[in-house]
Design an enzyme around this catalytic site. Structure first.
Site, PDB file in Angstrom:
ATOM      1  N   ARG A 233       0.847  -1.187   0.000  1.00 28.02           N
ATOM      2  CA  ARG A 233       0.000   0.000   0.000  1.00 28.02           C
ATOM      3  C   ARG A 233       0.890   1.247   0.000  1.00 28.02           C
ATOM      4  NH1 ARG A 233      -2.922  -3.441  -0.980  1.00 28.02           N
ATOM      5  NH2 ARG A 233      -4.927  -4.038  -0.076  1.00 28.02           N
ATOM      6  N   GLU A 262      -3.202   7.112  -8.396  1.00 23.48           N
ATOM      7  CA  GLU A 262      -3.086   6.271  -9.580  1.00 23.48           C
ATOM      8  C   GLU A 262      -4.214   6.589 -10.555  1.00 23.48           C
ATOM      9  OE1 GLU A 262      -2.896   2.193  -8.318  1.00 23.48           O
ATOM     10  OE2 GLU A 262      -0.986   2.467  -7.268  1.00 23.48           O
ATOM     11  N   HIS A 280       1.297  -0.700 -10.824  1.00 22.11           N
ATOM     12  CA  HIS A 280       0.354  -1.494 -10.017  1.00 22.11           C
ATOM     13  C   HIS A 280      -0.066  -2.768 -10.748  1.00 22.11           C
ATOM     14  CE1 HIS A 280      -2.835  -1.104  -6.608  1.00 22.11           C
ATOM     15  NE2 HIS A 280      -2.366  -2.326  -6.718  1.00 22.11           N
TER      16      HIS A 280
END
Length: 525
Positions: A233, A262, A280
């Site tokens: 995270r 993001e 990611h």
């Protein structure tokens, strides 16, 4: 008419085919904006999303027919679980679908940083040949420190051992037996593990204690030349500080897969050659996508059919019979778990969950899971679902047993937990089945808890309640409820005070200075 299922993000075709084969009408509508989704959601019985769709209270209210919301993946940050609970909508996820992919991507970043693979590749594509520039380091015989030894962390530990690494872990709530099985040395002193590690990998949820856990102070204590990887995270890391230490080569290289905002097109790390960045993608493999699609299809099907949903994150989803009788007590069980963990100040190790009165003949699994989730709420992000209750208990070294009794005092039903000798009991009341505390620390009370409370225990004497009220009043803190109970011999008393806000340390100190207290606990639900 067959139930209608709306899918707003890409999931594996295998999952869609599974639902269609069961006779459901499946509509795949990608790239819907919030207004368009809200406009059409009323026609559907189930909704399947990934991480981009915001499933908020307004959308759930608009879904008049909604029975199930399925998240094809692990986290449910984009779904309002509380609203779904209020509206009796099942929320479920696929929590184990991508853990192998996440562990393998962690190692991809570790090796890329250690051997400078991306930089060497870029150099070759530029028709250069500079071997000395890309001298790397081995993983063999090095020390890796894993922060978090959960599902992904455990898999990384197994793979690190296969590389011949010494594996340490920082996880104060991990069962030592599990660490031993994984060949991991637990070190719960943060400074010590930072000083020893050649590689550091993060596998933690975001909680009050982990948010911002790594900043300038922590980075400065690391070995010069450490390699740092985060696939967990972004909120756990101070990204600006990380970039400063990477730029200064105190941290030789970092591998980062998650970012504060993001999609991320610009961060302090983007300009650094020794930062390996990926968008990611730790869970983005063919196998993980198939698993998540198939798993969520199965769970959505179970919810629509009224069967038990193994990964249900809401009270609804336990099967029709269980939902009717047990579901009203799930919030109470969760509340008891949270309270006992805060009173003890740590996760209890030996917990007995007692089903009382009308609950005695029912399956306790959902209530046990909810107690455990409450106990671990400050340490974890994900709920302890029915499917995972035993696994989480083992991981955190919690021994849980169940007991049943037909006696529930003057109530029809209730639940009591005894956690390392700390006993709290609850029932539910009213048409909304709200939790009510019926005893705490062996004092009989009857109080509906609010979000914030103080619990005082002291040698019984006149004037204490007045002092409590005066101190809170002097600080403009509202008291909504005050319940008083005494021990059987009247030697000690307990006061439970619902207050309008969380109480700061300086006011706690004032209570301790003015009252001869045996105990004072802050409760935040």
């Amino acid at each position: 008419m067959p139930a209608k299922i709306l899918v707003t993000e890409v999931i594996a075709q295998e999952g869609l085919d599974s639902l269609k084969s069961k006779g459901y009408e499946v509509d795949v509508r990608l790239n819907l904006d919030d207004a368009s989704l809200k406009e059409i959601i009323g026609d559907y019985d189930a909704l399947i999303v990934r991480s981009a769709t915001s499933v908020n209270r307004a959308l759930l209210r608009a879904g008049k027919k909604l029975k199930v919301v399925g998240r094809a993946g692990v986290t449910t940050d984009n779904i309002d679980i509380e609203a779904a609970n209020d509206l009796d909508i099942i929320v479920c996820n696929a929590p184990t679908s991508n853990i192998v992919s996440a562990a393998e991507h962690t190692f991809a970043l570790l090796l890329s940083c250690a051997r400078k693979v991306p930089q060497a590749n870029q150099s070759m594509h530029e028709a250069k040949w500079n071997r000395e520039k890309f001298k790397g380091v081995e993983l063999y015989a090095k020390t890796i420190a894993l922060f978090g030894l959960g599902r992904v962390g455990g898999m990384v530990a197994e793979r690190a051992s296969a590389f011949g690494m010494r594996v340490f872990a920082y996880d104060p709530y991990c069962n030592p037996e599990r660490a031993t099985q994984l060949g991991v040395t637990l070190i719960n002193d943060l400074d010590s593990i930072l000083e020893q590690a050649d590689f550091i990998s993060i596998h933690l949820p975001v909680t009050k204690t982990t948010e911002g856990m790594f900043g300038p102070e922590e980075f400065s204590k690391m070995k010069t030349g450490v390699i740092f990887v985060n696939t967990s995270r972004p909120a756990i890391i101070d990204m600006k500080s990380l970039s400063d230490f990477v730029a200064a080569r105190k941290i030789a290289a970092c591998g980062v897969d998650v970012f504060d905002d993001e999609p991320c097109h610009d961060s302090p790390l983007h300009s650094l050659e020794n930062a390996v960045l990926t968008p990611h993608i730790s869970a983005l493999t063919k196998e993980a996508q198939v698993r998540s699609g198939v798993q969520i299809a199965d769970y959505v099907w179970a919810g629509l059919e009224g069967s038990l949903v193994p990964t249900a994150l809401t009270a609804t989803g336990s099967g029709a019979e269980m939902s009717r009788h047990v579901a009203p007590f799930i919030p109470a069980a969760n509340m008891l778990g949270r309270m006992v963990s805060q009173i003890k100040g740590s996760v209890p190790r030996n917990v007995k969950v007692k089903m009382m009165g009308n609950l005695a003949e029912l399956d306790p699994t959902a209530l046990v899971a909810s107690v455990l989730e409450g106990m671990l709420a400050s340490k974890r992000a994900q709920c302890a679902t029915m499917l995972e209750a035993k696994r989480y208990a083992n991981r955190h070294g919690v021994n849980i047993e169940c007991a049943k009794t037909d006696i529930a005092d003057e109530y029809a039903a209730g639940i009591e937990i005894d956690a390392d000798g700390i006993r709290i009991a609850s029932t539910v009341f009213g048409t909304e089945k709200l939790p009510r505390i019926t005893s705490i620390l062996d004092y009989k009370i009857d109080v509906a808890p609010t979000k914030n409370a103080l619990v005082f225990e002291y040698d019984d004497m006149p004037g204490v309640c007045g002092i409590i009220g005066t101190i809170l009043g002097n600080h403009d803190i509202n008291i909504s409820t005050m319940q008083i109970a005494t021990s059987e011999d009247y030697s000690t008393a307990l006061v439970y005070v619902n207050v309008g806000e969380e109480i700061p340390d300086d006011i706690i100190d004032e209570f301790q200075d003015r009252i001869n207290l045996k105990n004072l606990f802050r409760i935040n639900l």
